[in-house]
Design a protein around this motif. Sequence first.
Motif, PDB file in Angstrom:
ATOM      1  N   GLN A  59     -26.703 -62.392  12.384  1.00  0.00           N
ATOM      2  CA  GLN A  59     -26.680 -60.930  12.503  1.00  0.00           C
ATOM      3  C   GLN A  59     -28.084 -60.342  12.393  1.00  0.00           C
ATOM      4  O   GLN A  59     -28.451 -59.458  13.162  1.00  0.00           O
ATOM      5  CB  GLN A  59     -25.791 -60.322  11.420  1.00  0.00           C
ATOM      6  N   GLY A  62     -30.178 -60.929  15.427  1.00  0.00           N
ATOM      7  CA  GLY A  62     -29.767 -59.976  16.457  1.00  0.00           C
ATOM      8  C   GLY A  62     -30.375 -58.602  16.242  1.00  0.00           C
ATOM      9  O   GLY A  62     -30.848 -57.958  17.181  1.00  0.00           O
ATOM     10  N   TRP A 126     -22.141 -64.213  19.163  1.00  0.00           N
ATOM     11  CA  TRP A 126     -23.323 -63.373  19.336  1.00  0.00           C
ATOM     12  C   TRP A 126     -23.993 -63.650  20.679  1.00  0.00           C
ATOM     13  O   TRP A 126     -24.352 -62.719  21.404  1.00  0.00           O
ATOM     14  CB  TRP A 126     -24.306 -63.605  18.173  1.00  0.00           C
ATOM     15  N   SER A 130     -24.241 -61.018  23.774  1.00  0.00           N
ATOM     16  CA  SER A 130     -25.581 -60.653  24.252  1.00  0.00           C
ATOM     17  C   SER A 130     -25.718 -60.900  25.746  1.00  0.00           C
ATOM     18  O   SER A 130     -26.277 -60.077  26.478  1.00  0.00           O
ATOM     19  CB  SER A 130     -26.655 -61.448  23.501  1.00  0.00           C
TER      20      SER A 130
END
Length: 188
Positions: A59, A62, A126, A130
């Motif tokens: 996280q 990101g 993720w 993305s």
Amino acid sequence: MVRNQERRAALADAGIRVLATEGARGLTHRAVDAAAGTPRGTASNYFATRADLIFALVQRIGERLTPDPAVSALLRRRQPGRELFGEYVRDIVRRLMADPHVTLALFELRLEAARRPDVAGALAEWRRRSFEDDVAFNRTAGLPGGAVEIALFHFAVDGLVFDRLTQPLDDGLDVDDAIDVLVSRLLP
């Protein structure tokens, strides 16, 4: 659960540094505490398990790699085309190269994901999101190329950045020139 978001972010940043410098085997709660300068047990208080710690690192990576809204707004005002697409790619490469710890930690997580399903699970969602966001952005911005071209750019950028942050094949190669060639050859 502890609610201090600043401390949580600082611990995740310390975990990123540990992962980048020590590798996945060096990533422990104790090592994160040492890197963050916090008392032993602090990281465990925020991230009960190693899986929780890894999820928090994904996280945080990101967050730290998120595009600068001002740069994105500036680029959105320009005419869509190959040149603009190249500028977006340059921005991505700049963000990946700006803080090598973040990118090296991401590469470490990707390598660890090949061996550990829990890491793969944390990273896969993720990365998928993305990628889908990149494809959707490209389409809405009217930029050339679709999902295949975006995937090829991801592969090329990953390789370029990995090369630059580890053992460069050619120190004399200008990154901007390489991006120009890549864009001209991959986009119609």
